[in-house]
Structure formats: C-alpha cells, structure tokens
Enzyme design. Structure first.
Site, mmCIF file in Angstrom:
data_model
loop_
_atom_site.group_PDB
_atom_site.id
_atom_site.type_symbol
_atom_site.label_atom_id
_atom_site.label_comp_id
_atom_site.label_asym_id
_atom_site.label_seq_id
_atom_site.Cartn_x
_atom_site.Cartn_y
_atom_site.Cartn_z
ATOM 1 N N GLY A 87 23.388 -12.809 -30.323
ATOM 2 C CA GLY A 87 24.426 -12.659 -29.307
ATOM 3 C C GLY A 87 24.310 -11.298 -28.653
ATOM 4 O O GLY A 87 23.520 -10.449 -29.086
ATOM 5 N N LEU A 88 25.088 -11.076 -27.638
ATOM 6 C CA LEU A 88 25.069 -9.806 -26.923
ATOM 7 C C LEU A 88 25.506 -8.653 -27.818
ATOM 8 O O LEU A 88 26.166 -8.857 -28.842
ATOM 9 C CB LEU A 88 26.013 -9.873 -25.715
ATOM 10 C CG LEU A 88 25.592 -10.753 -24.537
ATOM 11 C CD1 LEU A 88 26.770 -10.950 -23.594
ATOM 12 C CD2 LEU A 88 24.401 -10.135 -23.801
ATOM 13 N N SER A 89 25.132 -7.452 -27.430
ATOM 14 C CA SER A 89 25.661 -6.268 -28.099
ATOM 15 C C SER A 89 27.177 -6.259 -27.958
ATOM 16 O O SER A 89 27.714 -6.421 -26.858
ATOM 17 C CB SER A 89 25.072 -5.002 -27.458
ATOM 18 O OG SER A 89 25.614 -3.844 -28.054
ATOM 19 N N GLY A 90 27.886 -6.135 -29.082
ATOM 20 C CA GLY A 90 29.337 -6.173 -29.044
ATOM 21 C C GLY A 90 29.934 -7.545 -29.263
ATOM 22 O O GLY A 90 31.163 -7.700 -29.257
ATOM 23 N N ALA A 91 29.082 -8.543 -29.482
ATOM 24 C CA ALA A 91 29.586 -9.907 -29.690
ATOM 25 C C ALA A 91 30.112 -10.129 -31.099
ATOM 26 O O ALA A 91 30.741 -11.156 -31.373
ATOM 27 C CB ALA A 91 28.501 -10.933 -29.373
ATOM 28 N N GLY A 92 29.834 -9.204 -32.007
ATOM 29 C CA GLY A 92 30.362 -9.319 -33.368
ATOM 30 C C GLY A 92 29.373 -9.801 -34.398
ATOM 31 O O GLY A 92 29.758 -10.239 -35.486
ATOM 32 N N LYS A 93 28.078 -9.708 -34.103
ATOM 33 C CA LYS A 93 27.041 -10.201 -35.023
ATOM 34 C C LYS A 93 27.091 -9.484 -36.365
ATOM 35 O O LYS A 93 27.164 -10.120 -37.427
ATOM 36 C CB LYS A 93 25.649 -10.028 -34.401
ATOM 37 C CG LYS A 93 25.449 -10.739 -33.093
ATOM 38 C CD LYS A 93 24.072 -10.466 -32.516
ATOM 39 C CE LYS A 93 23.833 -8.991 -32.225
ATOM 40 N NZ LYS A 93 24.767 -8.438 -31.210
ATOM 41 N N SER A 94 27.024 -8.157 -36.330
ATOM 42 C CA SER A 94 27.008 -7.383 -37.575
ATOM 43 C C SER A 94 28.311 -7.541 -38.344
ATOM 44 O O SER A 94 28.310 -7.702 -39.574
ATOM 45 C CB SER A 94 26.751 -5.900 -37.278
ATOM 46 O OG SER A 94 25.448 -5.701 -36.785
ATOM 47 N N SER A 102 18.271 -10.210 -30.479
ATOM 48 C CA SER A 102 17.150 -11.148 -30.303
ATOM 49 C C SER A 102 17.329 -11.959 -29.018
ATOM 50 O O SER A 102 17.577 -13.166 -29.067
ATOM 51 C CB SER A 102 16.978 -12.064 -31.522
ATOM 52 O OG SER A 102 18.173 -12.668 -31.935
#
Length: 203
Positions: free
Chosen positions: A34-41, A108
């Site tokens: 997902g985009l940076s800031g989408a909450g992946k981590s 990614s």
C-alpha cells in the site's frame, strides 16, 4: 546476473514440515502492500502481536528496518526498488522454509515485482494484503514529512507523487485501513489465516 554453476542445493533432514509440526502452525508469507502512510507497518506489527499471543513463530520484515542493513546499499530508483523487493522476497521465502510466519511491510509499488515475489512461493504460501487508503489520507498521516518533501521536489521518485503505485488486482485480502479501527483490520487478517489453515481455529 550469472548464477554460480558450482553451487549445489543442500537438502536438510529437518524439513519445513517438521518445523511446522514443532511450531503447531503452518508457515506463510503475509505481503502487506500500500501507499506510504496506509498503515502497512502498523497492521503487520499488530498482527504479529496477536500471533505471538497465540504461540506462533513470526518475524516482521519492515521497509525502513531492512534498508538499515540488508538493503542499505540501495537507493529509490526503479531498479533499486525492484532489487529491494527481490531481496525481501528471498528472505521471506527462507523464513517460511524455517517454519515462520513472515510478515513484510513494504510499499512494493509495482505489480510485476509483487508477482515475481509470489512466484517464489508454493501455491497458498504467499498472501497479498492490500492496505487500502486514499492518497489524500496518507498525506494527512505524513508523520515523516515525506509527502511534503516530495511535493516540494526534495524527494525524487516518491510513490504516489512522482512515481506510480499499482494497486493489486487480485489480492488475497483488501483491508480498508482508511476507515476501519486497527483491531478490526487485525481481525480480518487473522480470520483469513484461519480460513487458509495457517493457524488453527480457536477451540
């Protein structure tokens, strides 16, 4: 890159299946994109916390952390991003062979890179999880100030601004990280893992 023809794959006596039996769960690669800031981590680590409490063997490969070591020699050009994802996919593959549930949290951005990663794994071992959040919200969450710097031209080839993000076409799971509470997002991932028999149903 030329492969060394003098190397031979060594087959261990302690197999992935035996490790999974010892761990009492299957191994798999959970690929959060997902985009940076989408909450992946945030989601990957929250899922790992729940899996830990269930007694699972896990490890999170996080974008920033990996670039401090394994991929510290790479920049953010298209070529370097592709190599970054290639290395992460190979590491996740090794972790699954070790009987671990590997959770990767990387933008990614390119479908071809994610598909190449998927192709390393046996059917069912690669679980793509799309953290869906619009660009506008991700910019509002911009705790690192990266979007602001990208808009100002200070960060080149930044995903969503000056470089494209290609959303998954057929991910195993889409999580609406823009609107759902974190605990609900975690529950969706755990439900999927139970359906796919990576972890056991609660007794």
């Amino acid at each position: 890159m030329n492969k060394n023809t003098n190397t031979v794959w060594h087959h261990a006596t302690v197999t992935r299946y035996r490790r999974e039996q010892l761990n009492n769960h299957r191994s798999a690669a959970l690929w959060f994109t997902g985009l940076s800031g989408a909450g992946k981590s945030t989601l990957a680590h929250a899922v790992e916390e729940e899996l830990y409490h269930l007694g699972c063997r896990t490890f999170v490969l996080d974008g920033d952390n990996v670039r401090h070591g394994l991929c510290s020699d790479l920049g953010f050009s298209t070529e370097d991003r592709t190599e970054n994802i290639r290395r992460i996919a190979e590491m996740a593959k090794l972790l699954t062979e070790a009987g671990v549930i590997a959770l990767t949290a990387f933008i990614s951005p390119f479908r071809s890179d994610r598909e190449r990663a998927r192709n390393l794994f046996s059917h069912g071992d690669f679980i793509e999880i799309y953290c869906q959040a619009p660009l506008e919200l991700c910019e509002q969450r911009d705790v690192k100030g990266l979007y602001r710097r990208a808009r100002a031209g200070e960060v080149k080839e930044f995903t969503g601004i000056s470089s494209p993000y290609e959303p998954p076409l057929n991910p195993e799971l889409v999580v609406a990280t823009d609107s759902l509470p974190l605990e609900d997002c975690v529950a969706q991932v755990l439900t999927l893992l139970r359906v796919r028999e990576v972890i056991k149903q609660p007794e």
